[in-house]
Design an enzyme around this catalytic site. Sequence first.
Site, PDB file in Angstrom:
ATOM      1  CD  GLN A 142      -3.717   2.712   6.523  1.00  0.00           C
ATOM      2  OE1 GLN A 142      -4.373   3.082   7.494  1.00  0.00           O
ATOM      3  NE2 GLN A 142      -4.278   2.450   5.360  1.00  0.00           N
ATOM      4  CG  ASP A 161      -3.142   8.064  -1.838  1.00  0.00           C
ATOM      5  OD1 ASP A 161      -3.128   8.574  -0.703  1.00  0.00           O
ATOM      6  OD2 ASP A 161      -2.754   6.900  -2.063  1.00  0.00           O
ATOM      7  CG  ASN A 206      -2.674  11.557   2.177  1.00  0.00           C
ATOM      8  OD1 ASN A 206      -2.078  10.672   1.566  1.00  0.00           O
ATOM      9  ND2 ASN A 206      -2.431  11.795   3.448  1.00  0.00           N
ATOM     10  CE  LYS A 207      -5.624   5.555   3.908  1.00  0.00           C
ATOM     11  NZ  LYS A 207      -6.592   4.696   3.145  1.00  0.00           N
ATOM     12  NE  ARG A 223      -6.274   0.785  -2.246  1.00  0.00           N
ATOM     13  CZ  ARG A 223      -5.668   1.352  -1.197  1.00  0.00           C
ATOM     14  NH1 ARG A 223      -4.378   1.136  -0.995  1.00  0.00           N
ATOM     15  NH2 ARG A 223      -6.332   2.134  -0.372  1.00  0.00           N
ATOM     16  NE  ARG A 251      -0.565   1.760   3.582  1.00  0.00           N
ATOM     17  CZ  ARG A 251       0.594   2.440   3.696  1.00  0.00           C
ATOM     18  NH1 ARG A 251       1.745   1.828   3.942  1.00  0.00           N
ATOM     19  NH2 ARG A 251       0.616   3.764   3.582  1.00  0.00           N
ATOM     20  N   GLY A 252       0.243   2.391  -0.151  1.00  0.00           N
ATOM     21  CA  GLY A 252       1.013   3.625  -0.325  1.00  0.00           C
ATOM     22  C   GLY A 252       1.151   3.836  -1.828  1.00  0.00           C
ATOM     23  CB  ALA A 253       0.450   6.786  -3.944  1.00  0.00           C
TER      24      ALA A 253
HETATM   25  O1  MRU Z   1      -4.825   3.154   1.743  1.00  0.00           O
HETATM   26  P1  MRU Z   1      -3.339   3.387   1.767  1.00  0.00           P
HETATM   27  O2  MRU Z   1      -2.696   2.904   3.003  1.00  0.00           O
HETATM   28  O3  MRU Z   1      -2.680   2.897   0.502  1.00  0.00           O
HETATM   29  O4  MRU Z   1      -3.209   4.984   1.757  1.00  0.00           O
HETATM   30  C1  MRU Z   1      -1.921   5.528   1.715  1.00  0.00           C
HETATM   31  C2  MRU Z   1      -1.886   6.999   1.845  1.00  0.00           C
HETATM   32  O5  MRU Z   1      -2.896   7.668   1.894  1.00  0.00           O
HETATM   33  C3  MRU Z   1      -0.526   7.649   1.827  1.00  0.00           C
HETATM   34  O6  MRU Z   1      -0.540   8.805   2.592  1.00  0.00           O
HETATM   35  C4  MRU Z   1      -0.158   8.005   0.380  1.00  0.00           C
HETATM   36  O7  MRU Z   1      -0.328   6.908  -0.463  1.00  0.00           O
HETATM   37  C5  MRU Z   1       1.220   8.508   0.266  1.00  0.00           C
HETATM   38  S1  MRU Z   1       2.421   7.212   0.403  1.00  0.00           S
HETATM   39  C6  MRU Z   1       3.947   7.885   0.171  1.00  0.00           C
END
Ligand code: MRU
Length: 372
Positions: free
Chosen positions: A223, A264, A274-275, A115, A70-72
């Site tokens: 997270q 994201d 973002n999250k 996603r 996970r994470g963009a």
């Molecule tokens: O649902 P996730 O855990 O993939 O969400 C991740 C985020 O929102 C992060 O802040 C974002 O992807 C930046 S990662 C460098």
Amino acid sequence: MSSTPHERESDALDSPSPDAPGELFSVQWVGDIFGRLDLLDQTLLPLELKVLGLRTIESVFESIVMLRVRGAPAIGIAAAYGVVLGLRPLLDENASLAETAQAALKACDYLATSRPTAVNLFWALDRMRLVVERNAGLREGVDLANLLLREARLLHDDDRRTCHAIGEYGAQLLANNSGVLTHCNTGGLATSEYGTALAAIFTAQDQGKALHVFADETRPLLQGSRLTAWELQQRGIPCTVICDSMAAQVMREGRVQAVIVGADRITARGDTANKIGTYGVAVLAKHHGIPFYVAAPRSTFDLSIVSGDSIPIEQRKAEEIINGFGKQTAPSGINVYNPAFDVTPAELITAIVTERGIISPVCEEHVRAMVE
Ligand code: MRU
């Protein structure tokens, strides 16, 4: 493509302990085009450090959907390698170039449905598609597979350099002896290595600055408390976990001098997905006169859209909220709304840190000048 059970498609490899993880990686390709994708299963952290050896495209798809990776940026890198895994059945059959090209494009389309919000996924898959389109003159399918693996490795390596550059620029914004609040996880786990918003904190630490990080726990999948707190602890950076609802009080008490988060998808005018919960933090920061920074690579920008209202927001299952981590916490049958991301309008963002430099004030002219 059919989805088959995750277990049958991946091996659990010998894994280090979460207390002594050694060299941390989110994803890592092992071998040639017949190789495998090693992936750290982030759903098990911070209790267990388990590396999965993925050998099928379906297992990569499942790992993205389930947030094992996970994470963009990390999602984009995993998907690029996933395309290579999608060619495996054809390689075993010595398929022609045309068959291999068709399978690669189909693999890209399939992974693009995993996603919807992080644009890095689509950016990485577009790069893979371009390799297919630009190499119609090759002799054999295996030649195309080699080029696709090379491209996946390239974008993986590019992200490493990008993270360190973001760290350098981001650290300039963080003052010695200050409190920094962050939301979700933006470290090595969320990228190739090192991170984006957390990279700024890591670099500041390397420069000798003393920081105290407040990590929002980041409901519903935690997270912040599971991953960010763990990464900071590994590096010996002082960190306090707070419930998301405590950020206002912590700011009011004067403990936070800067907020830095990842992204994201960032639009041409700087609106930032973002999250879920990030928007609320930005509103709180504004109220308390605290700078609110976003750190993200150019691959997170989507210049095809201007307003954040056009960003697709992933909706996730109710169970994550009412039955997270194995305990039911709401009455059965209750209505649940579970958007995984929100959008922070550009007006609330003090600056966006990229690998090319810092965008401030955040507006379309400045975003395009830095990113295009
Ligand atoms: O649902 P996730 O855990 O993939 O969400 C991740 C985020 O929102 C992060 O802040 C974002 O992807 C930046 S990662 C460098």
